[in-house]
Design an enzyme around this catalytic site. Structure first.
Site, PDB file in Angstrom:
ATOM      1  CG  ASN A   5      -1.700   1.236   1.423  1.00  0.00           C
ATOM      2  OD1 ASN A   5      -1.796   2.050   0.494  1.00  0.00           O
ATOM      3  ND2 ASN A   5      -2.284   1.417   2.604  1.00  0.00           N
ATOM      4  CD  GLU A  50      -2.996   5.672   6.469  1.00  0.00           C
ATOM      5  OE1 GLU A  50      -2.923   5.690   5.234  1.00  0.00           O
ATOM      6  OE2 GLU A  50      -2.114   5.152   7.192  1.00  0.00           O
ATOM      7  CE  LYS A  76      -0.073   3.308   4.714  1.00  0.00           C
ATOM      8  NZ  LYS A  76      -0.130   3.446   6.146  1.00  0.00           N
ATOM      9  N   GLY A  94       2.154   2.348  10.656  1.00  0.00           N
ATOM     10  CA  GLY A  94       3.130   3.430  10.504  1.00  0.00           C
ATOM     11  C   GLY A  94       3.794   3.838  11.810  1.00  0.00           C
ATOM     12  CD  GLU A 143      -3.680  -2.347   7.168  1.00  0.00           C
ATOM     13  OE1 GLU A 143      -2.616  -2.677   6.667  1.00  0.00           O
ATOM     14  OE2 GLU A 143      -4.182  -1.222   7.016  1.00  0.00           O
ATOM     15  CG  HIS A 180      -5.862   2.091   4.927  1.00  0.00           C
ATOM     16  ND1 HIS A 180      -5.459   3.072   5.811  1.00  0.00           N
ATOM     17  CD2 HIS A 180      -4.855   1.186   4.867  1.00  0.00           C
ATOM     18  CE1 HIS A 180      -4.246   2.752   6.256  1.00  0.00           C
ATOM     19  NE2 HIS A 180      -3.864   1.624   5.706  1.00  0.00           N
ATOM     20  CB  SER A 214       4.790  -1.719  11.975  1.00  0.00           C
ATOM     21  OG  SER A 214       4.387  -0.366  12.170  1.00  0.00           O
TER      22      SER A 214
HETATM   23  P1  PGA Z   1       2.611   0.323   7.587  1.00  0.00           P
HETATM   24  O1  PGA Z   1       1.171   0.543   6.909  1.00  0.00           O
HETATM   25  O2  PGA Z   1       3.160  -0.970   7.044  1.00  0.00           O
HETATM   26  O3  PGA Z   1       3.431   1.519   7.154  1.00  0.00           O
HETATM   27  O4  PGA Z   1       2.391   0.267   9.049  1.00  0.00           O
HETATM   28  C1  PGA Z   1       0.307  -0.536   6.705  1.00  0.00           C
HETATM   29  C2  PGA Z   1      -0.974  -0.024   6.082  1.00  0.00           C
HETATM   30  O5  PGA Z   1      -1.440   1.047   6.461  1.00  0.00           O
HETATM   31  O6  PGA Z   1      -1.562  -0.681   5.198  1.00  0.00           O
END
Ligand code: PGA
Length: 254
Positions: free
Chosen positions: A13, A100, A15, A176, A170, A98, A216
């Site tokens: 992803n 976000e 982003k 993140g 998630e 997601h 992460s």
């Molecule tokens: P990350 O993000 O691996 O940077 O923690 C995962 C995601 O949001 O899909």
């Protein structure tokens, strides 16, 4: 549970990262690093990177996804992209719900469900994200919350269409932040999702469903997470922007 019943999927992803020119460079690096994966490999890129990603990934094992889509086919929805538009371009996957999108853009379980139905109708494969905030984990409601998110997201999805759905667990506190869920925590919640799917569609459908962990995941911790019986892949943010790291994660999903 039989892990052999399902194909692992490692999805990046990206982003809101990479201009088309930068995407071209990263895709070339990924193509060189990932030649014969033993799992499904997807890169979910910004809308503006889709043309270059699709062109460069054609004929390779790397599949291309978007990071969202609207639930209508067309109309007065300024700034939105419909699943039919993505499908016509050759996009195969789409990330939906997601955290976000839920946190910053008002996405709800109900709109995630509408988007899931529309994506499936257009022939896309949705990667539906569910997961709890840290406060909810501390309140002890993770299992109930994730089961509820899963149930609402799948409302109206037929058993046939379910075969094209991936669910990504998630935990929001792990995204993140560098704080990964432990392998046991990840597996526990992925198992809750599978049990929820079993309740709705039966054991065979649940055993066949690909359930990812995201938050992460990186080159160092991927092998342990992916070895868990109910973790069938990963949705990878930060580490998907480095070809060397992403390819180590792909290799760990054998
Ligand atoms: P990350 O993000 O691996 O940077 O923690 C995962 C995601 O949001 O899909």
């Amino acid at each position: 549970m039989n892990k052999n019943l399902r194909t692992p999927c490692i999805a990046g992803n990206w982003k809101m990262n990479k201009t088309p020119a930068e995407a071209a460079v990263l895709v070339d690096e990924l193509k060189a690093a990932i030649t014969a994966p033993e799992c499904n490999v997807v890169i979910c890129v910004p809308f503006t990177d889709l043309p270059v990603a699709l062109e460069k990934c054609a004929g390779t094992p790397i599949k291309v996804g978007a990071q969202n889509c609207h639930f209508e086919t067309s109309g007065a929805f300024t700034g939105e992209i419909s699943p039919v538009m993505l499908k016509e371009m050759g996009v195969e996957y789409v990330v939906l719900g997601h955290s976000e999108r839920r946190t910053y853009f008002g996405e709800t379980d109900v709109t995630v469900n509408k988007r899931t139905l529309a994506a499936l109708k257009a022939g896309l494969k949705p990667i539906v994200c569910v997961g709890e905030y840290l406060e909810q984990r501390e309140q002890g409601i993770t299992a109930e919350l994730v089961a509820m998110q899963t149930k609402i997201a799948l409302q109206g999805v037929t058993e046939q269409d379910l075969k094209n759905v991936i669910i990504a667990y998630e935990p929001v506190w792990a995204i993140g932040t560098g704080k990964t869920a432990t392998a046991e925590q990840a597996n526990e919640v992925c198992a809750v999702i599978r049990a929820t799917v079993a309740q709705l569609y039966g054991k065979a459908a649940a055993d066949g469903m690909t359930i990812q962990y995201g938050g992460s995941m990186n080159a160092k911790n991927a092998a342990e997470l992916l070895a868990q019986p109910d973790v069938d892949g990963g949705l990878i943010g930060g580490a998907s922007l480095k070809a060397a790291d992403f390819s180590v994660i792909v290799d760990a999903a054998k």
